[in-house]
Each structure stands twice: as C-alpha cells, then as structure tokens.
Design an enzyme around this catalytic site. Structure first.
Site, PDB file in Angstrom:
ATOM      1  N   GLY A 196      -0.730  -3.758   3.139  1.00  0.00           N
ATOM      2  CA  GLY A 196       0.972  -3.097   2.420  1.00  0.00           C
ATOM      3  C   GLY A 196       1.070  -1.806   3.693  1.00  0.00           C
ATOM      4  NE  ARG A 209       7.412   1.565  -3.196  1.00  0.00           N
ATOM      5  CZ  ARG A 209       7.177   1.187  -4.442  1.00  0.00           C
ATOM      6  NH1 ARG A 209       7.221   1.030  -5.400  1.00  0.00           N
ATOM      7  NH2 ARG A 209       5.695  -0.115  -4.329  1.00  0.00           N
ATOM      8  NE  ARG A 257     -17.508  29.973  13.017  1.00  0.00           N
ATOM      9  CZ  ARG A 257     -17.221  29.316  14.432  1.00  0.00           C
ATOM     10  NH1 ARG A 257     -17.305  28.331  14.494  1.00  0.00           N
ATOM     11  NH2 ARG A 257     -17.635  30.232  15.172  1.00  0.00           N
TER      12      ARG A 257
HETATM   13  C1  UD1 Z   1       2.269  -4.525  -7.768  1.00  0.00           C
HETATM   14  C2  UD1 Z   1       2.900  -6.333  -8.954  1.00  0.00           C
HETATM   15  C3  UD1 Z   1       3.103  -5.761  -9.736  1.00  0.00           C
HETATM   16  C4  UD1 Z   1       2.408  -4.893 -10.290  1.00  0.00           C
HETATM   17  C5  UD1 Z   1       1.923  -3.110  -9.585  1.00  0.00           C
HETATM   18  C6  UD1 Z   1       0.687  -2.684  -9.528  1.00  0.00           C
HETATM   19  C7  UD1 Z   1       3.246  -7.965  -7.375  1.00  0.00           C
HETATM   20  C8  UD1 Z   1       3.519  -9.385  -6.727  1.00  0.00           C
HETATM   21  N1  UD1 Z   1       3.429  -6.936  -7.690  1.00  0.00           N
HETATM   22  O1  UD1 Z   1       3.830  -4.643  -7.073  1.00  0.00           O
HETATM   23  O2  UD1 Z   1       3.347  -6.376 -10.635  1.00  0.00           O
HETATM   24  O3  UD1 Z   1       2.838  -3.809 -11.204  1.00  0.00           O
HETATM   25  O4  UD1 Z   1       1.362  -4.075  -8.129  1.00  0.00           O
HETATM   26  O5  UD1 Z   1       0.947  -1.513  -8.792  1.00  0.00           O
HETATM   27  O6  UD1 Z   1       1.702  -8.041  -6.915  1.00  0.00           O
HETATM   28  N2  UD1 Z   1      -0.381  -5.648  -0.198  1.00  0.00           N
HETATM   29  C9  UD1 Z   1      -1.080  -6.323   0.846  1.00  0.00           C
HETATM   30  N3  UD1 Z   1      -0.302  -7.335   1.284  1.00  0.00           N
HETATM   31  C10 UD1 Z   1       0.725  -7.581   0.820  1.00  0.00           C
HETATM   32  C11 UD1 Z   1       1.189  -6.925  -0.282  1.00  0.00           C
HETATM   33  C12 UD1 Z   1       0.514  -6.297  -0.509  1.00  0.00           C
HETATM   34  O7  UD1 Z   1      -2.002  -6.314   0.879  1.00  0.00           O
HETATM   35  O8  UD1 Z   1       1.297  -8.385   1.824  1.00  0.00           O
HETATM   36  C13 UD1 Z   1      -1.122  -4.399  -1.239  1.00  0.00           C
HETATM   37  C14 UD1 Z   1      -0.922  -3.798  -0.983  1.00  0.00           C
HETATM   38  O9  UD1 Z   1      -1.304  -2.517   0.584  1.00  0.00           O
HETATM   39  C15 UD1 Z   1      -1.135  -2.602  -2.281  1.00  0.00           C
HETATM   40  C16 UD1 Z   1      -1.445  -3.396  -3.423  1.00  0.00           C
HETATM   41  O10 UD1 Z   1      -1.642  -4.977  -2.473  1.00  0.00           O
HETATM   42  O11 UD1 Z   1      -2.774  -2.179  -2.260  1.00  0.00           O
HETATM   43  C17 UD1 Z   1       0.117  -3.858  -4.034  1.00  0.00           C
HETATM   44  O12 UD1 Z   1       1.149  -3.332  -2.999  1.00  0.00           O
HETATM   45  P1  UD1 Z   1       2.713  -2.744  -3.569  1.00  0.00           P
HETATM   46  O13 UD1 Z   1       3.532  -3.097  -2.320  1.00  0.00           O
HETATM   47  O14 UD1 Z   1       2.068  -1.924  -3.968  1.00  0.00           O
HETATM   48  O15 UD1 Z   1       2.873  -3.936  -4.890  1.00  0.00           O
HETATM   49  P2  UD1 Z   1       4.251  -3.511  -5.939  1.00  0.00           P
HETATM   50  O16 UD1 Z   1       5.976  -3.848  -5.885  1.00  0.00           O
HETATM   51  O17 UD1 Z   1       3.275  -1.822  -6.626  1.00  0.00           O
HETATM   52 CA    CA Z   2       2.041  -0.364  -6.070  1.00  0.00          CA
END
Ligand code: UD1
Ligand code: CA
Length: 464
Positions: free
Chosen positions: A12, A16, A333
């Site tokens: 992701g 934020r 160091r």
């Molecule tokens: C997600 C959950 C939410 C949960 C929350 C907990 C979903 C749809 N929602 O939301 O229900 O309460 O986590 O923290 O899953 N990532 C990828 N590829 C992508 C998108 C995200 O690898 O295309 C990874 C991000 O790097 C991260 C994780 O997935 O480590 C979660 O993504 P994030 O965008 O933080 O999800 P939330 O909106 O917080």
């Molecule tokens: Ca998250």
C-alpha cells in the site's frame, strides 16, 4: 501434515504517513515496522521460507531492506495497488499449494507471537477466521458484523450509521483455508465507495456459499495499525514502555523509565543500572552489574560486566570489556575495543582503536587507528595525527608506555614497550623500547625581553 504460509501485505501507498519512505519502513524506536512483523511471524514458529512480503509502492526499498535483513523471506510484487483483496489475489501463486494462508496487514508492529499463534492454531476450524478487537475509538477500522454463526466485515466508508456504532473492528489478520479462498477470490469486486478490491469481502462471499467464518478477539493494544505519524509515535511509546517493563522484570534497574529508550534488539543482564536520559540502540549487549550514566547513547555497543559508563558517553559499534570505564563526555566509535579495566575519560575520542588491558586515556585525547598495549598511560591532550589528507595511518604503542601530555603521534608511528615520550613531543620516528622520545624544541630564555618590549607595566589595561 497441515501446511501453512503467511502473506504480509506491504504494497500500500501509506498515503496518510505523508512521507517518501514506504509505511512499513517507518521506524518504531530504531527498527522499521516490517521488522517487528516478520520477527513476530518467525517467533510464532513459521519458517522463513513460508513467509512472503508483498511489495508495491516504494517496493524497491522494501525489497532491499527485507533481502538484507531476512534473506529467506520471499518478496512478491503487486504492481498496481487496487486494494487488499487484489493484493491477496496477486500473490496466489505463492499460497495456492498450501493448506492454510495467514494474511497480515504489514502495519501491525505491536502484535505478539502468542496472538499470532492463536490465529495459526485456529487454522482449519473455519474457512476464514479473522482477528478482531474492541476499539475504544473505532475510527476508520472495518466493522465486524456478527451473524448467528458467521462473521462479516463492512468497511467504515461503506458502513451505515448504525454499523459505525459497532466497536468490534477488523485488525487486518486472517487465516483462510486455501481451497475455500480459491473458490471466492475471483468473485471479489470493487463495487464500493473506494473502488478497491477488499479482502474483507471474502468473508461475506464465503457466508453466501455456505462456508464457515469466525472471529478471534484479541487485546486492542496489540492490534493498533499504524497509518499516520501520530500513530507511529504512539506505537514507539507503547513499544518503549513494553521493552522497559520486560527488562525491569529481568532485574535491570531503570531509574526513570519515562526518559529511557531501549531498542528491541538490545540485550541486558541482571543488575545493569540505567540512569535517566539514556538511549541504547541496535544490537547492543550489556553485561551484569554495568552502569550506564545519564545522557549516554549506545548503538551496537558490546559492554562486558561491571563496566562503568559515566554521564554523556556516546558509544557506537565498539566493545568495552569487563571493568572498563568510560566518560563523562567521551565518544567511542568505529570498532574500538577497550580491553578489561581500560579507561577512556573526559573529552576523549577513540576511533577504530584497540586499548589494551588496564590502559588509560584519561583526558582530552584523540586516538584514531591506534593500538595500545597493556598498562599504557596517555597524558592529557595527546593526539594521533592519523590522517595525512589522503590516507589513514596507524599508531602502535607498546606495553607499559608512559606518554607525556600533548604528545602528537604523526602516523604511521611506533613506540616500543616501556618507552616514555616527553610532554609536548611531536613523534615522527620510532621510539625504541625502554627509551625516552623527546621531539620538541629545546627551551631558551631571552633575558630582559619584557623590559625592552614594555611588558613590565604593573597595570595591564589601556597600555599600547
Ligand atoms: C484495512 C481493512 C480494515 C481493517 C484495517 C486494519 C480492508 C479493505 N480493510 O483497512 O477492515 O480494519 O485494515 O488496520 O482490507 N495493501 C497492499 N495492497 C493494496 C492495499 C493495501 O498491500 O492494494 C496493504 C497495505 O500496505 C497495508 C495493508 O494492506 O499494510 C492494509 O492496508 P490499509 O490501506 O492500511 O488498509 P485500511 O484502510 O487500514
Ligand atoms: Ca491500516
């Protein structure tokens, strides 16, 4: 045998965080978030070959870091970040031949091995089990909708006002029966307010297909995801507190835990005393009975037993053996070693130097690229002139030498055993053993000079 693999989602954007550094490489104390997550998975008993990190946004940095630090963990790629459901699907080739798949959000540094073991143990009980927690402030977490014997998840942005009142939320950790996930993964759609593929929708699809879903409730403090700089600093605070509490329970004295920072890779022993405002980072190790004085900062410092570090010592990538002493105000160091009972005192800098047993560098000295034998005494203000503008050169001082104050060693320099240098000497030639090296201009006195230069006035002001 039931086989299990773990997919850590780290592709992701972490929008934020408002940073050029990928979210999972942001530091909690002195380690990137991803290190805590991978260590947690390994501590829960998953072999590194069964772990994959999904990289995407900023993925080259993530890949380089993981490859350097966890060489057996796999890196997979999600080139377009279309949501967590798309993320899991992108990694299908990795997980499709296992029995069970654990999916973890990559932003959970505070989760403990016991909780993850709990999830792993429940593998196979349901087609999907999700970790939830009761959030004091449920914010933007996905809300848990409990049916009679099933669980589904609605994302905050898609939730009704009533659903937003729910405090049980999705932590972002799931275990799937692989055969069941394979049946629903291609049916995920992006028909939602964010136009993303949600892994959370897999539970609803499973329920519709008559499969079983369940939830494991875990403590909130472990399940805090890091999404912003404020949450990152909160995670560091929580981690710091936890590390200090653990060391105190092992017999380490910490005078004021409010002001002390100890990294997760540090190892301490019983009866170590840590004074206020100390920071200890990296792979530092500290032996029994050693004292770390106020304001000291140690990084990758190897400290033996009963070492006394006074206030404001900065020690990096160096070793102090048993009963050595350092500080106040010193900088040690670059692979410096103080052998047993050696001493580096006030306003002393030691760089890439070996200080023999019982040798002392008490005041205002710089020893760089130097090797001192045992029981050497370095007079105040002595310095190795180790850098000629092109090369760093070595200084070698034998056993039992007595170095006069303000000796300059123009390196490469060598002093034999039991030798002495006269104070103020500039040493440019070898000083043989048992001899005195004098390398300074002989003093001469010019009689009556002050009288001729009107410097004999009793008043010292206003006269030119
Ligand atoms: C997600 C959950 C939410 C949960 C929350 C907990 C979903 C749809 N929602 O939301 O229900 O309460 O986590 O923290 O899953 N990532 C990828 N590829 C992508 C998108 C995200 O690898 O295309 C990874 C991000 O790097 C991260 C994780 O997935 O480590 C979660 O993504 P994030 O965008 O933080 O999800 P939330 O909106 O917080
Ligand atoms: Ca998250």
């Amino acid at each position: 045998m039931n086989t299990l693999c773990v997919l850590i989602m780290a592709a992701g954007k972490g929008t934020r965080m408002k940073s050029a550094v990928p979210k999972v490489l942001q530091p909690v104390l002195d380690s990137p978030i991803i290190d805590y997550v991978i260590r947690n998975v390994q501590s829960a008993g998953v072999p590194p070959e069964n772990i994959a990190v999904l990289a995407g946004s900023g993925g080259e940095k993530v890949e380089a870091h993981v490859t350097d630090n966890f060489p057996h963990v796999k890196i997979l790629w999600q080139h377009e970040q279309l949501g967590t459901g798309h993320a899991v699907k992108s990694a299908k080739d990795f997980w499709k031949d296992y029995d069970s798949l654990v999916v973890l959000n990559g932003d959970l540094p505070l989760m403990k091995p016991d909780s993850l073991r709990g999830l792993i143990t429940s593998a196979g009980e349901n087609d999907c089990t999700v970790i939830t927690f009761e959030a004091e402030n449920p914010g933007a977490y996905g809300r848990i909708i409990r049916g009679k014997s099933s669980v589904s998840i609605v994302e905050y942005k898609d939730a009704s006002p009533e659903q937003r009142e729910i405090h049980e939320v999705n932590a972002g950790c799931y275990v799937f029966r692989v055969q069941s996930l394979l049946q629903v993964i291609d049916s995920l759609t992006d028909n939602n307010s964010q136009h993303e593929y949600y892994i959370t929708d897999a539970l609803g699809l499973m329920n519709d297909a008559g499969m079983s879903t369940g939830a494991l409730v875990m403590p909130e403090r472990e399940m805090q995801g890091v999404n912003s700089q404020a949450e990152l600093s909160q995670a560091s605070r929580d981690m710091r507190r936890e590390i200090l509490t653990r060391w105190m329970s092992e017999g380490v004295r910490i005078a004021d835990p409010e002001t002390v920072y100890i990294g997760v890779g540090v190892e301490l022993s019983q009866d170590v005393s840590i004074m206020p405002n100390v920071q200890i980072w990296g792979k530092s190790r500290i032996g029994r009975g050693s004292v770390i004085g106020s304001g000291s900062i140690l990084t990758n410092a190897e400290i033996g037993a009963n070492v006394n570090i006074a206030a404001y010592a900065v020690i990096e990538n160096s070793t102090l053996h048993d009963n050595a002493k350092a500080g106040p105000f010193c900088y040690i160091r670059d692979n410096t070693v103080l052998e047993a009972g050696a001493f580096a005192g006030k306003f002393v800098e030691l760089k890439n130097s070996h200080i023999g047993e019982g040798s002392k560098v008490p005041h205002l000295s710089y020893m760089g690229d130097a090797t001192l034998g045992h029981d050497v005494n370095i007079g105040a203000g002595s310095i190795t002139c180790n850098y000629d503008g092109v090369n760093k050169n070595k200084t070698v001082i034998g056993d039992n030498c007595f170095i006069g104050s303000s000796t300059m060693f123009v390196a490469p320099a060598e002093v034999g055993d039991n030798a002495t240098t006269a104070a103020g000497s500039v040493i440019t030639q070898r000083v043989p053993e048992n001899s005195l090296g004098v390398g300074r201009a002989r003093q001469k006195n010019i009689e009556g000079w002050s009288l001729r230069n009107h410097h004999h006035m009793t008043t010292t002001e206003g006269e030119k």
